[in-house]
Design a protein around this motif. Structure first.
Motif, PDB file in Angstrom:
ATOM      1  N   GLU A 125       5.450   9.202  -8.402  1.00 52.24           N
ATOM      2  CA  GLU A 125       4.795   9.412  -7.379  1.00 52.24           C
ATOM      3  C   GLU A 125       3.369   8.369  -7.498  1.00 52.24           C
ATOM      4  O   GLU A 125       2.882   8.384  -8.553  1.00 52.24           O
ATOM      5  N   GLU A 126       3.204   7.909  -6.361  1.00 56.92           N
ATOM      6  CA  GLU A 126       1.856   6.971  -6.259  1.00 56.92           C
ATOM      7  C   GLU A 126       1.161   7.580  -5.189  1.00 56.92           C
ATOM      8  O   GLU A 126       1.519   7.925  -4.162  1.00 56.92           O
ATOM      9  N   GLU A 127      -0.259   7.726  -5.343  1.00 58.53           N
ATOM     10  CA  GLU A 127      -1.200   7.875  -4.217  1.00 58.53           C
ATOM     11  C   GLU A 127      -1.390   6.498  -3.338  1.00 58.53           C
ATOM     12  O   GLU A 127      -1.905   5.548  -3.958  1.00 58.53           O
ATOM     13  N   VAL A 128      -1.405   6.746  -2.046  1.00 61.15           N
ATOM     14  CA  VAL A 128      -1.641   5.482  -1.201  1.00 61.15           C
ATOM     15  C   VAL A 128      -2.608   5.911  -0.307  1.00 61.15           C
ATOM     16  O   VAL A 128      -2.696   7.011   0.284  1.00 61.15           O
ATOM     17  N   VAL A 129      -3.651   4.960  -0.180  1.00 59.28           N
ATOM     18  CA  VAL A 129      -4.828   5.184   0.871  1.00 59.28           C
ATOM     19  C   VAL A 129      -4.607   4.355   1.823  1.00 59.28           C
ATOM     20  O   VAL A 129      -4.461   3.241   1.754  1.00 59.28           O
ATOM     21  N   ASP A 130      -4.655   5.111   3.200  1.00 64.79           N
ATOM     22  CA  ASP A 130      -4.674   4.291   4.474  1.00 64.79           C
ATOM     23  C   ASP A 130      -6.107   3.776   4.640  1.00 64.79           C
ATOM     24  O   ASP A 130      -6.893   4.536   5.114  1.00 64.79           O
ATOM     25  N   ASN A 131      -6.405   2.553   4.254  1.00 70.12           N
ATOM     26  CA  ASN A 131      -7.936   2.061   4.350  1.00 70.12           C
ATOM     27  C   ASN A 131      -8.197   1.886   5.894  1.00 70.12           C
ATOM     28  O   ASN A 131      -9.400   2.067   6.017  1.00 70.12           O
ATOM     29  N   LEU A 132      -7.306   1.696   6.866  1.00 71.55           N
ATOM     30  CA  LEU A 132      -7.737   1.390   8.065  1.00 71.55           C
ATOM     31  C   LEU A 132      -8.177   2.896   8.871  1.00 71.55           C
ATOM     32  O   LEU A 132      -9.130   3.099   9.489  1.00 71.55           O
ATOM     33  N   GLU A 133      -7.347   3.715   8.515  1.00 74.84           N
ATOM     34  CA  GLU A 133      -7.702   5.333   8.934  1.00 74.84           C
ATOM     35  C   GLU A 133      -8.933   5.729   8.199  1.00 74.84           C
ATOM     36  O   GLU A 133      -9.905   6.274   8.982  1.00 74.84           O
ATOM     37  N   ARG A 134      -8.979   5.442   6.981  1.00 70.07           N
ATOM     38  CA  ARG A 134     -10.260   5.946   6.268  1.00 70.07           C
ATOM     39  C   ARG A 134     -11.406   5.331   6.775  1.00 70.07           C
ATOM     40  O   ARG A 134     -12.670   5.982   6.833  1.00 70.07           O
ATOM     41  N   SER A 135     -11.356   3.801   7.199  1.00 75.44           N
ATOM     42  CA  SER A 135     -12.650   3.374   7.675  1.00 75.44           C
ATOM     43  C   SER A 135     -12.892   3.929   8.943  1.00 75.44           C
ATOM     44  O   SER A 135     -14.204   4.105   9.305  1.00 75.44           O
ATOM     45  N   ALA A 136     -11.880   4.329   9.759  1.00 71.98           N
ATOM     46  CA  ALA A 136     -12.384   4.837  11.223  1.00 71.98           C
ATOM     47  C   ALA A 136     -12.975   6.299  10.866  1.00 71.98           C
ATOM     48  O   ALA A 136     -13.898   6.612  11.477  1.00 71.98           O
ATOM     49  N   PHE A 164     -11.831  14.025   4.842  1.00 70.19           N
ATOM     50  CA  PHE A 164     -10.924  13.072   5.599  1.00 70.19           C
ATOM     51  C   PHE A 164     -10.366  12.204   4.432  1.00 70.19           C
ATOM     52  O   PHE A 164      -9.348  11.633   4.611  1.00 70.19           O
ATOM     53  N   LYS A 165     -10.765  12.369   3.273  1.00 67.69           N
ATOM     54  CA  LYS A 165      -9.954  11.655   2.052  1.00 67.69           C
ATOM     55  C   LYS A 165      -8.726  12.478   1.758  1.00 67.69           C
ATOM     56  O   LYS A 165      -7.852  11.539   1.363  1.00 67.69           O
ATOM     57  N   THR A 204      -5.263  10.058   2.161  1.00 63.57           N
ATOM     58  CA  THR A 204      -4.559   9.640   1.109  1.00 63.57           C
ATOM     59  C   THR A 204      -3.173  10.507   1.240  1.00 63.57           C
ATOM     60  O   THR A 204      -2.993  11.549   1.226  1.00 63.57           O
ATOM     61  N   HIS A 205      -2.196   9.676   0.835  1.00 61.16           N
ATOM     62  CA  HIS A 205      -0.571  10.320   1.072  1.00 61.16           C
ATOM     63  C   HIS A 205       0.040   9.739  -0.490  1.00 61.16           C
ATOM     64  O   HIS A 205      -0.235   8.757  -0.994  1.00 61.16           O
ATOM     65  N   LYS A 206       0.856  10.604  -0.786  1.00 60.23           N
ATOM     66  CA  LYS A 206       1.858  10.434  -2.048  1.00 60.23           C
ATOM     67  C   LYS A 206       3.078   9.786  -1.421  1.00 60.23           C
ATOM     68  O   LYS A 206       3.744  10.209  -0.389  1.00 60.23           O
ATOM     69  N   LYS A 207       3.453   8.764  -2.109  1.00 59.32           N
ATOM     70  CA  LYS A 207       4.913   8.166  -1.707  1.00 59.32           C
ATOM     71  C   LYS A 207       5.701   8.026  -3.334  1.00 59.32           C
ATOM     72  O   LYS A 207       4.984   8.058  -4.410  1.00 59.32           O
ATOM     73  N   LEU A 208       6.887   7.990  -3.029  1.00 61.42           N
ATOM     74  CA  LEU A 208       7.971   7.849  -4.259  1.00 61.42           C
ATOM     75  C   LEU A 208       8.125   6.402  -4.664  1.00 61.42           C
ATOM     76  O   LEU A 208       8.331   5.765  -3.362  1.00 61.42           O
TER      77      LEU A 208
END
Length: 121
Positions: A26-37, A86-87, A91-95
């Motif tokens: 598993e890795e944590e993935v940050v949606d930077n566009l969403e986070r900046s909003a 909002f963090k 932040t989502h986990k993906k395989l």
């Protein structure tokens, strides 16, 4: 005259083929566009917003959401402290596939004979 076989026939050529499996991590993935909003509305840098502010944001999206729909959406993400972190939302986990690796072989306990051999003796 043997009848024609149904379905696919295959033969295991090498027993090692069967003793492998796919591995993932598993890795944590940050949606930077969403986070900046979200950060745009977080003027103080607290990394969370009040639920009332999030409700106003959702109403202002122009999606024609009812008050109950907005309250339900905000209710799903509000923490115990009545804040929307909002963090956690961005932040989502993906395989991630690591490849095919060997399955560790299970060692049989030493000193024990199979029951079939004991009965023959």
């Amino acid at each position: 005259a043997d009848p024609a076989p149904l379905g696919e026939e295959f033969e295991v050529v090498d027993k090692a083929e069967v003793q492998k499996e796919e591995h993932f991590h598993e890795e944590e993935v940050v949606d930077n566009l969403e986070r900046s909003a979200w950060e745009y509305y977080d003027k103080g840098g607290a990394e969370h917003l009040r639920p009332d502010d999030v409700e106003v944001l959702l109403h202002n999206l122009g999606r024609c959401l009812s008050c109950k729909q907005v309250e339900a959406m905000v209710g799903c993400v509000v923490s115990d402290r009545r804040r929307v972190n909002f963090k956690k939302l961005t932040t989502h986990k993906k395989l991630v596939w690591d490849g095919i690796k060997d399955i560790p072989k299970k060692e049989e306990p030493k000193g024990e004979e199979p029951k079939a051999e004991q009965a023959a003796a």
